[in-house]
Design a protein around this motif. Sequence first.
Motif, PDB file in Angstrom:
ATOM      1  N   MET A   1       0.619  -0.812  -0.045  1.00  0.00           N
ATOM      2  CA  MET A   1       0.079   0.281   0.358  1.00  0.00           C
ATOM      3  C   MET A   1       0.535   1.021  -0.045  1.00  0.00           C
ATOM      4  O   MET A   1       0.595   1.531  -1.334  1.00  0.00           O
ATOM      5  N   ILE A   2       1.754   1.544   1.268  1.00  0.00           N
ATOM      6  CA  ILE A   2       2.317   3.006   0.801  1.00  0.00           C
ATOM      7  C   ILE A   2       4.064   1.955   1.199  1.00  0.00           C
ATOM      8  O   ILE A   2       4.300   1.407   2.479  1.00  0.00           O
ATOM      9  N   ASN A   3       5.101   2.343   0.682  1.00  0.00           N
ATOM     10  CA  ASN A   3       6.255   2.200   0.780  1.00  0.00           C
ATOM     11  C   ASN A   3       7.145   3.561   0.351  1.00  0.00           C
ATOM     12  O   ASN A   3       6.602   4.551  -0.181  1.00  0.00           O
ATOM     13  N   LEU A   4       8.569   3.578   1.530  1.00  0.00           N
ATOM     14  CA  LEU A   4       9.362   4.545   1.354  1.00  0.00           C
ATOM     15  C   LEU A   4      10.184   3.570   1.827  1.00  0.00           C
ATOM     16  O   LEU A   4      11.162   2.928   2.320  1.00  0.00           O
ATOM     17  N   ASN A   5      11.700   4.187   0.599  1.00  0.00           N
ATOM     18  CA  ASN A   5      12.652   4.114  -0.012  1.00  0.00           C
ATOM     19  C   ASN A   5      13.241   5.215  -0.200  1.00  0.00           C
ATOM     20  O   ASN A   5      13.620   6.248  -0.649  1.00  0.00           O
ATOM     21  N   SER A   6      14.611   5.012   0.861  1.00  0.00           N
ATOM     22  CA  SER A   6      15.209   6.175   1.058  1.00  0.00           C
ATOM     23  C   SER A   6      15.566   6.751   1.310  1.00  0.00           C
ATOM     24  O   SER A   6      15.977   8.160   0.185  1.00  0.00           O
ATOM     25  N   ILE A   7      14.546   7.516   2.488  1.00  0.00           N
ATOM     26  CA  ILE A   7      13.918   8.923   2.381  1.00  0.00           C
ATOM     27  C   ILE A   7      14.708   9.497   3.199  1.00  0.00           C
ATOM     28  O   ILE A   7      15.756   9.440   4.638  1.00  0.00           O
ATOM     29  N   SER A   8      15.202  11.370   3.181  1.00  0.00           N
ATOM     30  CA  SER A   8      15.330  12.033   3.644  1.00  0.00           C
ATOM     31  C   SER A   8      15.762  12.659   3.983  1.00  0.00           C
ATOM     32  O   SER A   8      15.289  13.086   2.248  1.00  0.00           O
ATOM     33  N   HIS A   9      15.275  13.948   4.484  1.00  0.00           N
ATOM     34  CA  HIS A   9      14.850  15.287   4.256  1.00  0.00           C
ATOM     35  C   HIS A   9      16.060  16.139   4.711  1.00  0.00           C
ATOM     36  O   HIS A   9      16.194  15.844   6.524  1.00  0.00           O
ATOM     37  N   GLN A  10      16.253  17.377   4.460  1.00  0.00           N
ATOM     38  CA  GLN A  10      17.181  18.063   5.269  1.00  0.00           C
ATOM     39  C   GLN A  10      16.125  19.835   5.182  1.00  0.00           C
ATOM     40  O   GLN A  10      16.443  20.069   4.216  1.00  0.00           O
ATOM     41  N   TYR A  11      16.161  20.839   6.198  1.00  0.00           N
ATOM     42  CA  TYR A  11      16.112  21.792   5.518  1.00  0.00           C
ATOM     43  C   TYR A  11      16.804  23.089   5.795  1.00  0.00           C
ATOM     44  O   TYR A  11      18.082  22.400   6.537  1.00  0.00           O
ATOM     45  N   PRO A  20      14.555   5.119   7.534  1.00  0.00           N
ATOM     46  CA  PRO A  20      14.437   3.667   7.718  1.00  0.00           C
ATOM     47  C   PRO A  20      13.510   3.570   6.456  1.00  0.00           C
ATOM     48  O   PRO A  20      12.200   4.189   6.361  1.00  0.00           O
ATOM     49  N   ASP A  21      13.587   2.338   5.502  1.00  0.00           N
ATOM     50  CA  ASP A  21      12.567   1.993   4.837  1.00  0.00           C
ATOM     51  C   ASP A  21      11.764   1.405   5.590  1.00  0.00           C
ATOM     52  O   ASP A  21      11.804   0.883   6.910  1.00  0.00           O
ATOM     53  N   TRP A  22      10.481   1.545   4.895  1.00  0.00           N
ATOM     54  CA  TRP A  22       9.458   1.924   5.971  1.00  0.00           C
ATOM     55  C   TRP A  22       7.757   1.205   4.541  1.00  0.00           C
ATOM     56  O   TRP A  22       7.701   1.629   3.385  1.00  0.00           O
ATOM     57  N   THR A  23       7.482  -0.505   5.237  1.00  0.00           N
ATOM     58  CA  THR A  23       6.282  -0.145   4.084  1.00  0.00           C
ATOM     59  C   THR A  23       5.245  -0.267   5.521  1.00  0.00           C
ATOM     60  O   THR A  23       5.733  -1.201   6.354  1.00  0.00           O
ATOM     61  N   ILE A  24       3.765  -0.373   4.726  1.00  0.00           N
ATOM     62  CA  ILE A  24       2.518  -0.481   5.403  1.00  0.00           C
ATOM     63  C   ILE A  24       1.720  -1.042   4.423  1.00  0.00           C
ATOM     64  O   ILE A  24       0.884  -0.428   3.551  1.00  0.00           O
ATOM     65  N   GLU A  25       0.913  -2.245   4.969  1.00  0.00           N
ATOM     66  CA  GLU A  25       0.199  -2.750   4.286  1.00  0.00           C
ATOM     67  C   GLU A  25      -1.173  -2.148   4.757  1.00  0.00           C
ATOM     68  O   GLU A  25      -1.913  -1.945   5.389  1.00  0.00           O
ATOM     69  N   ASP A  26      -2.111  -2.623   3.612  1.00  0.00           N
ATOM     70  CA  ASP A  26      -3.565  -2.132   3.704  1.00  0.00           C
ATOM     71  C   ASP A  26      -4.135  -2.551   5.167  1.00  0.00           C
ATOM     72  O   ASP A  26      -3.844  -3.912   5.443  1.00  0.00           O
ATOM     73  N   LYS A  27      -4.914  -1.716   5.658  1.00  0.00           N
ATOM     74  CA  LYS A  27      -5.252  -1.838   6.859  1.00  0.00           C
ATOM     75  C   LYS A  27      -4.362  -2.398   8.849  1.00  0.00           C
ATOM     76  O   LYS A  27      -5.040  -2.509   9.695  1.00  0.00           O
ATOM     77  N   GLU A  28      -3.447  -2.396   8.066  1.00  0.00           N
ATOM     78  CA  GLU A  28      -2.666  -2.466   9.265  1.00  0.00           C
ATOM     79  C   GLU A  28      -2.346  -1.016   9.831  1.00  0.00           C
ATOM     80  O   GLU A  28      -2.676   0.270   9.753  1.00  0.00           O
ATOM     81  N   THR A  54      14.407  15.567   0.280  1.00  0.00           N
ATOM     82  CA  THR A  54      15.311  15.687  -0.044  1.00  0.00           C
ATOM     83  C   THR A  54      15.484  15.044  -0.659  1.00  0.00           C
ATOM     84  O   THR A  54      15.952  14.660  -2.019  1.00  0.00           O
ATOM     85  N   GLU A  55      15.336  13.965  -0.661  1.00  0.00           N
ATOM     86  CA  GLU A  55      15.804  11.848  -1.390  1.00  0.00           C
ATOM     87  C   GLU A  55      14.614  11.151  -0.675  1.00  0.00           C
ATOM     88  O   GLU A  55      14.630  11.106  -0.003  1.00  0.00           O
ATOM     89  N   GLY A  56      14.520  10.095  -1.783  1.00  0.00           N
ATOM     90  CA  GLY A  56      13.917   9.008  -2.142  1.00  0.00           C
ATOM     91  C   GLY A  56      12.332   8.894  -2.406  1.00  0.00           C
ATOM     92  O   GLY A  56      12.406  10.233  -3.260  1.00  0.00           O
ATOM     93  N   LEU A  57      12.286   8.078  -2.066  1.00  0.00           N
ATOM     94  CA  LEU A  57      10.855   7.534  -3.246  1.00  0.00           C
ATOM     95  C   LEU A  57       9.125   7.569  -2.251  1.00  0.00           C
ATOM     96  O   LEU A  57       9.597   6.641  -1.228  1.00  0.00           O
ATOM     97  N   VAL A  58       8.307   7.995  -2.361  1.00  0.00           N
ATOM     98  CA  VAL A  58       7.376   7.233  -1.970  1.00  0.00           C
ATOM     99  C   VAL A  58       6.837   7.679  -2.416  1.00  0.00           C
ATOM    100  O   VAL A  58       5.772   7.038  -3.976  1.00  0.00           O
ATOM    101  N   LYS A  59       5.512   5.438  -2.445  1.00  0.00           N
ATOM    102  CA  LYS A  59       4.950   5.518  -2.282  1.00  0.00           C
ATOM    103  C   LYS A  59       3.824   4.904  -2.481  1.00  0.00           C
ATOM    104  O   LYS A  59       3.806   4.159  -1.271  1.00  0.00           O
ATOM    105  N   PHE A  60       2.061   5.129  -3.116  1.00  0.00           N
ATOM    106  CA  PHE A  60       0.943   5.288  -2.364  1.00  0.00           C
ATOM    107  C   PHE A  60       0.091   4.613  -3.314  1.00  0.00           C
ATOM    108  O   PHE A  60      -0.520   4.556  -4.338  1.00  0.00           O
ATOM    109  N   ASP A  61      -0.601   2.996  -2.702  1.00  0.00           N
ATOM    110  CA  ASP A  61      -1.134   2.091  -4.079  1.00  0.00           C
ATOM    111  C   ASP A  61      -0.558   2.072  -5.475  1.00  0.00           C
ATOM    112  O   ASP A  61      -2.044   3.260  -6.453  1.00  0.00           O
ATOM    113  N   GLU A  62       1.162   2.242  -5.206  1.00  0.00           N
ATOM    114  CA  GLU A  62       1.954   2.116  -6.639  1.00  0.00           C
ATOM    115  C   GLU A  62       1.844   3.493  -7.048  1.00  0.00           C
ATOM    116  O   GLU A  62       2.522   3.516  -8.572  1.00  0.00           O
TER     117      GLU A  62
END
Length: 208
Positions: A1-11, A20-28, A54-62
């Motif tokens: 459902m939701i995938n966070l890969n190689s996410i970082s941010h700098q203000y 850290p990478d994170w995967t959240i499945e349906d209804k979890e 700043t870096e990384g990929l966020v996918k939500f329902d592909e």
Amino acid sequence: MINLNSISHQYPKGQKIVFPDWTIEDKEQWLLLGASGSGKSTLLNIISGLLKPTEGLVKFDEVSLYNLSTRNMDKFRGQKIGIVFQRPHLIRSLTVLENLEIAASMAGCKFDKLHINSILKDLGLSEKTDSYPDELSQGQLQRVSVARALVNKPTLLIADEPTSSLDDENTVQVLEMLTAQAKNNNAALIIATHDQRVRNHISKAYLL
């Protein structure tokens, strides 16, 4: 459902936050745990499509969120995500039902009165549809906030520090309300908190 890969941010002029990478499945149901200043709000904003990392990929329902235009991002968020803020932020001059109608309009979805009446009944607010925010208790205001987050029938429900100012009894009630409403509405749930009292109520935890 939701995938966070190689996410970082700098203000600007700030320290780089690496998530850290994170995967959240349906209804979890998940806890997002960390001390104040650890980056919980930043990560919630990234997941919600409000802050481009700043870096990384966020996918939500592909769907790659940050490849969407601003307009399409707003539409996607309105269809998929409901947020329970730490404070209610209701419009004081509007009734409970009118506040929910405005929320549906801003989310770009049809106002489903049967759906809303069912949620209000579950939350014990059936008799408060014509009440104004100033006429409600703090507990009732919080329940209206939950109802508002569910107006668009989201697949992801987010609650930001919902128990930080509550005593133990009310903390348990709020957690039970959020987990039950997420389950009843077939939504995944993320509760962001630094409150250690919640750790025994939800088994999955993402630590910052």
